[in-house]
Design a protein around this motif. Structure first.
Motif, PDB file in Angstrom:
ATOM      1  N   ILE A  83       0.843  -1.189   0.000  1.00 25.87           N
ATOM      2  CA  ILE A  83       0.000   0.000   0.000  1.00 25.87           C
ATOM      3  C   ILE A  83       0.880   1.241   0.000  1.00 25.87           C
ATOM      4  O   ILE A  83       2.009   1.225   0.488  1.00 25.87           O
ATOM      5  CB  ILE A  83      -1.004   0.030   1.176  1.00 25.87           C
ATOM      6  N   PHE A 115      -5.279   6.350  -0.705  1.00 22.92           N
ATOM      7  CA  PHE A 115      -4.492   5.126  -0.669  1.00 22.92           C
ATOM      8  C   PHE A 115      -4.548   4.389  -2.000  1.00 22.92           C
ATOM      9  O   PHE A 115      -5.556   4.434  -2.703  1.00 22.92           O
ATOM     10  CB  PHE A 115      -5.020   4.187   0.430  1.00 22.92           C
ATOM     11  N   TYR A 132      -3.769   0.464  -3.075  1.00 18.14           N
ATOM     12  CA  TYR A 132      -3.413  -0.902  -2.709  1.00 18.14           C
ATOM     13  C   TYR A 132      -3.051  -1.631  -3.997  1.00 18.14           C
ATOM     14  O   TYR A 132      -3.879  -1.741  -4.893  1.00 18.14           O
ATOM     15  CB  TYR A 132      -4.604  -1.637  -2.092  1.00 18.14           C
ATOM     16  N   ASP A 139      -6.198  -3.598  -8.502  1.00 17.72           N
ATOM     17  CA  ASP A 139      -5.754  -2.651  -7.481  1.00 17.72           C
ATOM     18  C   ASP A 139      -6.972  -2.039  -6.813  1.00 17.72           C
ATOM     19  O   ASP A 139      -8.083  -2.092  -7.356  1.00 17.72           O
ATOM     20  CB  ASP A 139      -4.936  -1.518  -8.103  1.00 17.72           C
TER      21      ASP A 139
END
Length: 132
Positions: free
Chosen positions: A63, A79, A81, A88
């Motif tokens: 992350i 964010f 990931y 994703d």
């Protein structure tokens, strides 16, 4: 700027260190998903269980925070990931801090579409417009 406890959380996730990850959360921690209320839970125990599952499903997950804002006791982070072998995820997580513990998080995360999909609102174009 980032609260030290948020940086420890990110480092623990990227190291796949469940003990360090769980240690960042207060006993009275609450997690909510406003768009998906059934995903909400309380306490650090479910955090650990959740990340045990995520690490098993996505052993190479990483992350990163791609943007952020901070108030007196909240970290607003965009964010990303990266889940090799799966889509994703991107979105915002609002993390409330008390002292050196995370006491609340609100998740606004979604999987990234791997192909163009029609926009769900009639009359709105799906493609990104470029300024001229």
């Amino acid at each position: 700027m980032m609260f030290p406890v948020v940086q420890r959380l990110i480092d623990a996730v990227n190291a796949h260190d469940l003990d360090a990850l769980t240690a960042t959360f207060a006993e009275d921690f609450t997690s909510s998903w406003p768009a998906h209320p059934a995903r909400s839970f309380d306490g650090p125990g479910p955090v650990r269980k959740n990340w045990e599952f995520i690490f098993a499903q996505f052993p190479d997950i990483r992350i990163a925070v791609t943007g952020s804002a901070v108030s007196a006791d909240e970290f607003w982070g965009e964010f990303h990931y990266v889940r090799p072998g799966a889509a994703d995820m991107r979105g915002v997580i609002v993390i409330k801090v008390r002292g050196d513990e995370i006491v609340e998080s609100r998740f606004y995360m979604e999987e990234v579409d791997d192909a163009a999909v029609p926009h769900p609102m009639p009359g709105v174009r799906a493609e990104r417009s470029t300024p001229r």
